[in-house]
Design a protein around this motif. Structure first.
Motif, short mmCIF file in Angstrom:
data_model
loop_
_atom_site.label_atom_id
_atom_site.label_comp_id
_atom_site.label_asym_id
_atom_site.label_seq_id
_atom_site.Cartn_x
_atom_site.Cartn_y
_atom_site.Cartn_z
N SER A 1 40.92 -71.15 -45.63
CA SER A 1 39.49 -71.42 -45.42
C SER A 1 38.87 -70.41 -44.47
O SER A 1 39.49 -69.99 -43.50
CB SER A 1 39.30 -72.84 -44.88
OG SER A 1 39.99 -73.01 -43.66
N THR B 1 34.72 -69.27 -42.81
CA THR B 1 33.34 -69.71 -42.63
C THR B 1 32.42 -68.53 -42.85
O THR B 1 32.53 -67.52 -42.16
CB THR B 1 33.11 -70.28 -41.23
OG1 THR B 1 33.94 -71.43 -41.07
CG2 THR B 1 31.66 -70.67 -41.03
N ASN B 2 31.54 -68.63 -43.81
CA ASN B 2 30.55 -67.60 -44.08
C ASN B 2 29.28 -67.95 -43.30
O ASN B 2 28.54 -68.86 -43.66
CB ASN B 2 30.26 -67.54 -45.58
CG ASN B 2 29.36 -66.37 -45.95
OD1 ASN B 2 28.40 -66.07 -45.25
ND2 ASN B 2 29.67 -65.72 -47.05
N GLU C 1 25.79 -67.45 -45.15
CA GLU C 1 25.39 -68.52 -46.06
C GLU C 1 25.53 -69.91 -45.43
O GLU C 1 25.17 -70.91 -46.04
CB GLU C 1 26.26 -68.46 -47.33
CG GLU C 1 26.17 -67.16 -48.10
CD GLU C 1 24.80 -66.94 -48.69
OE1 GLU C 1 24.10 -67.94 -48.96
OE2 GLU C 1 24.42 -65.76 -48.89
N ARG D 1 28.24 -71.74 -44.80
CA ARG D 1 29.07 -72.61 -45.63
C ARG D 1 30.53 -72.20 -45.52
O ARG D 1 30.86 -71.11 -45.06
CB ARG D 1 28.65 -72.54 -47.09
CG ARG D 1 28.94 -71.18 -47.74
CD ARG D 1 28.55 -71.15 -49.19
NE ARG D 1 28.97 -69.90 -49.83
CZ ARG D 1 28.72 -69.58 -51.09
NH1 ARG D 1 28.05 -70.43 -51.84
NH2 ARG D 1 29.13 -68.43 -51.59
N ARG D 2 31.41 -73.09 -45.97
CA ARG D 2 32.83 -72.78 -46.05
C ARG D 2 33.09 -71.93 -47.29
O ARG D 2 32.41 -72.08 -48.31
CB ARG D 2 33.66 -74.07 -46.16
CG ARG D 2 33.64 -74.96 -44.95
CD ARG D 2 34.66 -76.07 -45.09
NE ARG D 2 34.43 -76.87 -46.29
CZ ARG D 2 33.67 -77.96 -46.32
NH1 ARG D 2 33.07 -78.37 -45.22
NH2 ARG D 2 33.50 -78.66 -47.42
N GLU D 3 34.07 -71.06 -47.18
CA GLU D 3 34.55 -70.33 -48.34
C GLU D 3 36.06 -70.44 -48.39
O GLU D 3 36.72 -70.55 -47.35
CB GLU D 3 34.12 -68.86 -48.30
CG GLU D 3 32.62 -68.66 -48.45
CD GLU D 3 32.24 -67.21 -48.72
OE1 GLU D 3 33.15 -66.36 -48.78
OE2 GLU D 3 31.04 -66.96 -48.88
N ASN E 1 32.12 -71.25 -54.15
CA ASN E 1 32.60 -70.82 -52.84
C ASN E 1 34.11 -70.57 -52.82
O ASN E 1 34.70 -70.46 -51.76
CB ASN E 1 32.24 -71.86 -51.77
CG ASN E 1 32.89 -73.21 -52.02
OD1 ASN E 1 33.07 -73.60 -53.18
ND2 ASN E 1 33.22 -73.93 -50.96
N TRP E 2 34.73 -70.48 -54.02
CA TRP E 2 36.15 -70.15 -54.12
C TRP E 2 36.30 -68.74 -54.68
O TRP E 2 35.72 -68.41 -55.72
CB TRP E 2 36.87 -71.15 -55.03
CG TRP E 2 37.21 -72.44 -54.34
CD1 TRP E 2 36.32 -73.32 -53.79
CD2 TRP E 2 38.51 -73.00 -54.15
NE1 TRP E 2 36.99 -74.39 -53.26
CE2 TRP E 2 38.33 -74.24 -53.47
CE3 TRP E 2 39.80 -72.60 -54.49
CZ2 TRP E 2 39.40 -75.05 -53.12
CZ3 TRP E 2 40.86 -73.42 -54.14
CH2 TRP E 2 40.66 -74.63 -53.46
N VAL E 3 37.07 -67.91 -53.99
CA VAL E 3 37.26 -66.51 -54.39
C VAL E 3 38.75 -66.27 -54.65
O VAL E 3 39.58 -66.53 -53.78
CB VAL E 3 36.76 -65.54 -53.30
CG1 VAL E 3 36.96 -64.10 -53.74
CG2 VAL E 3 35.30 -65.81 -52.98
N TRP F 1 32.30 -63.25 -42.21
CA TRP F 1 33.07 -64.47 -41.95
C TRP F 1 33.47 -64.59 -40.49
O TRP F 1 33.80 -63.62 -39.84
CB TRP F 1 34.32 -64.50 -42.82
CG TRP F 1 34.04 -64.33 -44.26
CD1 TRP F 1 33.28 -65.15 -45.07
CD2 TRP F 1 34.49 -63.27 -45.10
NE1 TRP F 1 33.24 -64.64 -46.34
CE2 TRP F 1 33.97 -63.50 -46.39
CE3 TRP F 1 35.29 -62.14 -44.89
CZ2 TRP F 1 34.22 -62.65 -47.45
CZ3 TRP F 1 35.54 -61.30 -45.95
CH2 TRP F 1 35.00 -61.56 -47.21
#
Length: 331
Positions: free
Chosen positions: A145, A147-148, A151, A153-155, A171-173, A201
Motif C-alpha cells: 500500500s 498513499t497518493n 489524489e 487516496r490509497r494506491e 487504484n491498483w497498479v 507517494w
C-alpha cells in the motif's frame, strides 16, 4: 502447535522501520505452524513491504535474517543537513536580518530531515538477478500500500501469478518489472517530514499501515497480521516518546477501521453461509524499543534478539489461536 492440515493463508507485514526484523521471527513461527507451507498471499507497507517482497522473491526465513543483519543505517538513509547547511542558514539569516525568515525559507526549500538515496541503491542490489526473476515468477500473490497525496487516496501496487486475473480497480497498479517494484518500495517507505516524498507517494502507512483489505481482495480468508508495536504503548515521558506514540496511534487508525469492516463482512457471511474471514493479529508482548534499546531508525542493531522475540511472541499468540473458534480471532 503445528496445524495437522495446513490451510491457505495470507501474511500482512506492517510498517515499523528497523523493527521490521521482529516480523521475520513471527513469520518463521507461522511457517512452522503451517508445517512449512508458504503463504499464498503477502501484503505489506513501508518496512513490512520489504519483507513481503522478499518472501515473494523466494527468500527463506534464514535469508531474511541475513538481509536484516546486513542492512545498516547508511544503506537506508543519510542526513539532509551537514555543516554546509548550517553555514548557508547563517548567511541567509544575516542577509535577511531575521532568523525567523531564514528558518521559514529553509523549511520551504527542504522536503525532509533525511534523504533516502541510499535505499534505492540498496533495494536495487537486493532485488536483482535470481531474486528479481523469482519475484516475477512467484506463485505468491503480492500487494503493498502507498498513499497518493496528489489524489488524496490509497494506491496498491501488486503482482499475481500469470494465471491469476488482474485486479480491475482504478487504484491498483500491476508491477510488471523489477524497476516498478523498486519504485513501489520507495514510495511505501517514504514518510512525511522524516523521509522525502517519492514522486507523488508518501508512506503507505499514512492511510493503511496494515494492508489487510488488499489481502482479502486477493482471496485471503485466514490472515496473520504482524504489528511490531504493542497494544499498550506505555508512558510518554519525553518528546521522542511522545512523537513515537503519536505516530503509532495515527498509523493504527486504519487497522481499527479494517477490523471493524471484517466484523461486518463476517456478519453478512454468517447469514449467507459463506466461509468467515479469520484474522490473527500478532503484537510484541513488550515494547521493543525500550526492551532492546533500539529505535525505528536503528537498522542492523540487535537483529538476532529481535527475531527471537518475534518468534517467541508469535508462538505465544498462535497457541491461543484456533481457526475453528471465533472467540480466539481478532475480528
Amino acid at each position: 502447535m503445528i496445524d495437522a492440515e495446513p490451510t491457505p493463508y495470507a501474511v500482512v507485514f506492517s510498517g515499523g522501520g528497523a523493527l521490521g526484523s521482529w516480523e521475520v521471527g513471527c513469520y518463521r513461527a507461522i511457517v512452522e505452524r503451517q508445517n512449512g507451507h508458504l503463504p499464498e498471499i503477502v501484503t505489506g507497507a513501508s518496512a513490512g513491504a520489504l519483507n513481503a517482497a522478499a518472501v515473494c522473491a523466494g527468500l527463506s526465513t534464514d535469508d531474511l535474517e541475513k538481509l536484516w543483519s546486513n542492512l545498516k543505517d547508511d544503506q537506508v538513509y543519510e542526513p539532509q543537513f551537514g555543516w554546509g547547511t548550517y553555514l548557508r542558514f547563517a548567511v541567509s539569516a544575516l542577509r535577511q536580518r531575521s532568523i525567523q525568515k531564514a528558518a521559514a525559507t529553509k523549511l520551504r526549500q527542504d522536503r525532509s530531515i533525511l534523504k533516502t538515496a541510499p535505499l534505492k541503491k540498496t533495494l536495487g542490489n537486493i532485488f536483482t538477478g535470481n531474486r528479481a526473476t523469482g519475484f516475477q515468477l512467484s506463485k505468491i500473490c503480492f500487494a503493498i500500500s502507498l498513499t497518493n497525496l496528489t489524489e488524496k487516496r490509497r494506491e496498491v501496487f501488486y503482482r499475481t501469478p500469470d494465471d491469476h486475473p488482474p485486479i480491475d480497480r482504478p487504484n491498483w497498479v500491476r508491477i510488471r518489472s523489477p524497476e516498478m517494484l523498486i519504485q513501489a518500495l520507495m514510495g511505501t517507505t517514504a514518510l512525511p517530514v522524516l523521509f522525502p516524498q517519492f514522486e507523488s507517494w508518501f508512506d503507505g502507512g499514512v492511510l493503511m499501515n496494515q494492508p489487510i483489505s488488499p489481502a482479502i481482495l486477493l482471496g485471503g480468508q485466514l490472515i496473520y497480521v504482524l504489528i511490531p508495536t504493542p497494544a499498550a504503548l506505555g508512558e510518554t515521558t519525553d518528546l521522542l516518546q511522545i512523537a513515537s506514540t503519536a505516530l503509532s496511534v495515527w498509523l493504527a487508525e486504519s487497522l481499527i477501521m479494517q477490523v471493524e469492516l471484517i466484523k461486518v463482512r463476517n456478519d453478512i457471511r454468517r447469514s449467507t453461509g459463506d466461509p468467515l474471514l479469520k484474522i490473527c493479529i500478532i503484537r510484541p508482548l513488550r515494547n521493543l524499543e525500550e526492551a532492546f534499546g533500539v529505535s525505528l531508525l536503528s537498522f542492523g542493531v540487535k537483529i538476532p534478539e529481535l527475531i527471537k522475540q518475534g518468534y517467541d511472541d508469535a508462538k505465544t499468540r498462535l497457541e491461543t489461536f484456533d481457526q475453528e473458534n471465533p472467540t480466539t480471532w481478532d475480528s
